[in-house]
Design an enzyme around this catalytic site. Structure first.
Site, PDB file in Angstrom:
ATOM      1  N   GLY A   1     -16.560   4.905  -3.231  1.00  0.00           N
ATOM      2  CA  GLY A   1     -15.918   5.399  -2.007  1.00  0.00           C
ATOM      3  C   GLY A   1     -15.562   4.293  -1.028  1.00  0.00           C
ATOM      4  O   GLY A   1     -15.421   4.535   0.166  1.00  0.00           O
TER       5      GLY A   1
ATOM      6  N   ASP B   1      -4.291   0.724  -9.585  1.00  0.00           N
ATOM      7  CA  ASP B   1      -5.707   0.404  -9.783  1.00  0.00           C
ATOM      8  C   ASP B   1      -6.042   0.240 -11.263  1.00  0.00           C
ATOM      9  O   ASP B   1      -6.711  -0.704 -11.671  1.00  0.00           O
ATOM     10  CB  ASP B   1      -6.581   1.517  -9.178  1.00  0.00           C
ATOM     11  CG  ASP B   1      -6.227   1.779  -7.725  1.00  0.00           C
ATOM     12  OD1 ASP B   1      -5.524   0.933  -7.129  1.00  0.00           O
ATOM     13  OD2 ASP B   1      -6.632   2.822  -7.195  1.00  0.00           O
TER      14      ASP B   1
ATOM     15  N   SER C   1     -11.690   0.857  -6.043  1.00  0.00           N
ATOM     16  CA  SER C   1     -11.307   1.395  -7.351  1.00  0.00           C
ATOM     17  C   SER C   1     -12.447   1.503  -8.350  1.00  0.00           C
ATOM     18  O   SER C   1     -12.323   1.104  -9.511  1.00  0.00           O
ATOM     19  CB  SER C   1     -10.170   0.569  -7.960  1.00  0.00           C
ATOM     20  OG  SER C   1      -9.047   0.701  -7.176  1.00  0.00           O
ATOM     21  N   SER C   2     -13.546   2.065  -7.889  1.00  0.00           N
ATOM     22  CA  SER C   2     -14.642   2.325  -8.826  1.00  0.00           C
ATOM     23  C   SER C   2     -14.182   3.298  -9.909  1.00  0.00           C
ATOM     24  O   SER C   2     -14.570   3.173 -11.073  1.00  0.00           O
ATOM     25  CB  SER C   2     -15.856   2.884  -8.091  1.00  0.00           C
ATOM     26  OG  SER C   2     -15.487   4.027  -7.366  1.00  0.00           O
TER      27      SER C   2
ATOM     28  N   GLU D   1       0.832  -1.211   0.000  1.00  0.00           N
ATOM     29  CA  GLU D   1       0.000   0.000   0.000  1.00  0.00           C
ATOM     30  C   GLU D   1       0.865   1.259   0.000  1.00  0.00           C
ATOM     31  O   GLU D   1       1.828   1.354   0.763  1.00  0.00           O
ATOM     32  CB  GLU D   1      -0.897  -0.036   1.237  1.00  0.00           C
ATOM     33  CG  GLU D   1      -2.341   0.226   0.965  1.00  0.00           C
ATOM     34  CD  GLU D   1      -3.016  -0.785   0.024  1.00  0.00           C
ATOM     35  OE1 GLU D   1      -3.105  -0.480  -1.187  1.00  0.00           O
ATOM     36  OE2 GLU D   1      -3.479  -1.822   0.492  1.00  0.00           O
TER      37      GLU D   1
ATOM     38  N   ASP E   1       3.075   2.100  -4.860  1.00  0.00           N
ATOM     39  CA  ASP E   1       3.086   2.194  -6.338  1.00  0.00           C
ATOM     40  C   ASP E   1       3.751   3.482  -6.827  1.00  0.00           C
ATOM     41  O   ASP E   1       4.586   3.456  -7.724  1.00  0.00           O
ATOM     42  CB  ASP E   1       1.696   1.963  -6.962  1.00  0.00           C
ATOM     43  CG  ASP E   1       0.599   2.909  -6.533  1.00  0.00           C
ATOM     44  OD1 ASP E   1       0.835   3.737  -5.616  1.00  0.00           O
ATOM     45  OD2 ASP E   1      -0.504   2.829  -7.115  1.00  0.00           O
TER      46      ASP E   1
ATOM     47  N   GLY F   1     -12.885   2.180  -1.587  1.00  0.00           N
ATOM     48  CA  GLY F   1     -11.488   1.772  -1.761  1.00  0.00           C
ATOM     49  C   GLY F   1     -11.347   0.563  -2.664  1.00  0.00           C
ATOM     50  O   GLY F   1     -10.330  -0.124  -2.628  1.00  0.00           O
TER      51      GLY F   1
ATOM     52  N   GLU G   1      -6.632  10.453 -14.588  1.00  0.00           N
ATOM     53  CA  GLU G   1      -6.924  10.755 -13.183  1.00  0.00           C
ATOM     54  C   GLU G   1      -5.946  11.812 -12.635  1.00  0.00           C
ATOM     55  O   GLU G   1      -6.337  12.728 -11.928  1.00  0.00           O
ATOM     56  CB  GLU G   1      -6.879   9.468 -12.359  1.00  0.00           C
ATOM     57  CG  GLU G   1      -7.457   9.687 -10.993  1.00  0.00           C
ATOM     58  CD  GLU G   1      -8.163   8.481 -10.397  1.00  0.00           C
ATOM     59  OE1 GLU G   1      -8.518   7.539 -11.151  1.00  0.00           O
ATOM     60  OE2 GLU G   1      -8.367   8.496  -9.188  1.00  0.00           O
TER      61      GLU G   1
ATOM     62  N   TYR H   1      -4.526  11.212   1.462  1.00  0.00           N
ATOM     63  CA  TYR H   1      -3.718  10.546   0.435  1.00  0.00           C
ATOM     64  C   TYR H   1      -2.608  11.493  -0.031  1.00  0.00           C
ATOM     65  O   TYR H   1      -1.443  11.125  -0.116  1.00  0.00           O
ATOM     66  CB  TYR H   1      -4.616  10.133  -0.741  1.00  0.00           C
ATOM     67  CG  TYR H   1      -3.893   9.288  -1.781  1.00  0.00           C
ATOM     68  CD1 TYR H   1      -3.905   7.901  -1.702  1.00  0.00           C
ATOM     69  CD2 TYR H   1      -3.180   9.882  -2.820  1.00  0.00           C
ATOM     70  CE1 TYR H   1      -3.225   7.120  -2.641  1.00  0.00           C
ATOM     71  CE2 TYR H   1      -2.498   9.118  -3.754  1.00  0.00           C
ATOM     72  CZ  TYR H   1      -2.542   7.728  -3.663  1.00  0.00           C
ATOM     73  OH  TYR H   1      -1.873   6.970  -4.586  1.00  0.00           O
TER      74      TYR H   1
HETATM   75  C1  GLA Z   1      -5.191   4.289  -4.228  1.00  0.00           C
HETATM   76  C2  GLA Z   1      -4.398   4.768  -5.438  1.00  0.00           C
HETATM   77  C3  GLA Z   1      -3.317   3.755  -5.811  1.00  0.00           C
HETATM   78  C4  GLA Z   1      -2.459   3.400  -4.599  1.00  0.00           C
HETATM   79  C5  GLA Z   1      -3.331   3.058  -3.410  1.00  0.00           C
HETATM   80  C6  GLA Z   1      -2.538   2.855  -2.138  1.00  0.00           C
HETATM   81  O1  GLA Z   1      -5.903   3.137  -4.539  1.00  0.00           O
HETATM   82  O2  GLA Z   1      -5.256   4.953  -6.544  1.00  0.00           O
HETATM   83  O3  GLA Z   1      -2.541   4.253  -6.857  1.00  0.00           O
HETATM   84  O4  GLA Z   1      -1.557   4.427  -4.303  1.00  0.00           O
HETATM   85  O5  GLA Z   1      -4.304   4.034  -3.155  1.00  0.00           O
HETATM   86  O6  GLA Z   1      -1.787   1.698  -2.216  1.00  0.00           O
END
Ligand code: GLA
Length: 384
Positions: free
Chosen positions: A121, A171, A125-126, A33, A36, A123, A159, A220
């Site tokens: 919302g 994602d 990845s919608s 996490e 990336d 987490g 994005e 974030y």
């Molecule tokens: C979100 C971001 C990803 C990654 C994660 C954390 O999903 O879109 O690129 O940074 O958070 O691992």
């Protein structure tokens, strides 16, 4: 998994045209996490929740995007695309179109219908699913085929550059390139990956804390800035360190005292998380599920204590899972500050596990969670 019939039918009714239909999945990350964008390692899985996109050409030069989820449509001129976001759901699909135009593709008029079941919302990845489904639909209409990794980069750019959320590649990459029944150990430096099979007797139990997560949120962004700050301190001594991917625990021991306390903790999370992620892929590939579970527990502790990206509810969801029969490993997944936990659970216990976890969580927090038993699905593709 996803029946395209309803989408075809509302597209036909609204636009009087037969759509070509594409699907792109959401994802859950098993481990790795906030690594990336540090050019490190992640190990995501594409899941059954997905976005469907139906597309047909138009002759009036307009781009009409209809979202069944919002029950709304937006109209753009293909020859005069918006220059920036309008804080609207349509920013994601039109952002993708705008990046494709910036790549030099001639964008025609089209009607695009969107429908998805990735919980928003949460987490999962919608937004990546929405971007990748749109990108596949539009490129296929134009007659261009990009390799999955290239498509993923274009969606990430949409994005980053259009929507204005500073996410990494994970994602979009897994949505475009997922493999059924496998996790991907992705090297975010060169986008090479190794497939790690999910054993048939392991279920992915995704538990939604119901606390909203957002990549566009300040948490974030500030974490990412602290990671970059930590990296800059190490790079001032070792210029070959371009990202924390290149740094070691030893670097932290030597120069961590020059960092702010937060940058030190965030950097420690990222550096150790990279090591854990590579080790976790090895554990999965060699069927060492005990080791995998241990690494997930360590990853959660690091995410919560060093990265401080968990929340009371996610910590509770992880803690409450610990002594339930069948648990292999549990941790908060995704960008943090809410969203879902991923629980790897022995399949024969998955249903009882989900029920017991929901009951315990509701009891402790007063929030009724949504719990989904998912399987590792394939990446984005056309549905005939
Ligand atoms: C979100 C971001 C990803 C990654 C994660 C954390 O999903 O879109 O690129 O940074 O958070 O691992």
């Amino acid at each position: 998994m996803h029946d395209p019939a309803p989408l075809r039918s509302f597209h036909r009714n609204r636009f009087q045209a037969e759509p070509a239909v594409f699907v792109a999945p959401g994802r859950v990350n098993l481990i790795g996490e906030h690594t990336d964008y540090a050019e490190g390692f992640v190990m995501p899985v594409a899941i059954d929740f997905a976005t469907l996109a139906g597309i047909s050409p138009r002759t009036d030069g307009k781009i009409v995007i209809y979202s069944e989820n919002y029950g709304k449509e937006r109209v753009f001129e293909a020859a005069a695309l918006p220059a920036g976001p309008s804080q609207h759901w349509s920013d994601y699909p039109i952002g993708v179109v705008s990046i494709l135009a910036a790549e030099g593709l001639a964008i025609p008029g089209f009607s695009l219908s969107l429908w998805g079941d990735v919980p928003l919302g949460s987490g999962l990845s919608s937004s990546a699913a929405l971007e990748v489904a749109t990108a596949l639909a539009v490129t296929s209409l134009i007659g261009v085929t990009y390799p999955g990794p290239v498509l993923a980069r274009l969606c990430q750019r949409a994005e980053n550059e259009f929507v204005g959320a500073n996410c990494g590649i994970m994602d979009q990459f897994i949505s475009a390139n997922g493999e059924e029944d496998h996790a991907l150990l992705l090297d975010c430096r060169d986008l090479s990956f190794k497939l790690a099979p999910i054993p048939a007797n392991v279920a992915l139990v995704i538990a939604n804390t119901m606390v909203k997560h957002s990549v566009a949120g300040s948490g974030y962004t500030s974490r990412r800035a602290e990671v970059e700050e930590g990296c800059a301190v190490i790079a001032s001594h070792r210029p070959e360190v371009r990202f924390l991917r290149d740094a070691t625990v030893d670097d932290l021991a030597r120069w961590g005292s020059e960092m702010s306390p937060n940058a030190l903790k965030r950097s420690r999370h990222v550096i150790t998380e990279n090591l854990r992620t590579v080790a976790a892929a090895k554990a999965l590939i060699t069927h060492n599920l005990t080791e995998l579970g241990r690494l997930m527990a360590e990853a959660h502790a690091s995410y919560s204590q060093d990265f401080e990206a968990s929340c009371v509810e996610a910590d509770a969801m992880v803690a409450l899972a610990q002594d339930l029969p069948g648990l292999i490993g549990a941790r908060l997944t995704g960008g943090g500050f809410g969203g879902c936990t991923i629980n790897l659970v022995e399949r024969e216990h998955a249903i009882e596990f989900a029920e017991a976890l929901a009951a315990r969580y509701a009891d402790q927090t007063g929030i009724v969670p949504q719990i989904h038993i998912c399987h590792a699905s394939g990446g984005a593709h056309r549905i005939e």
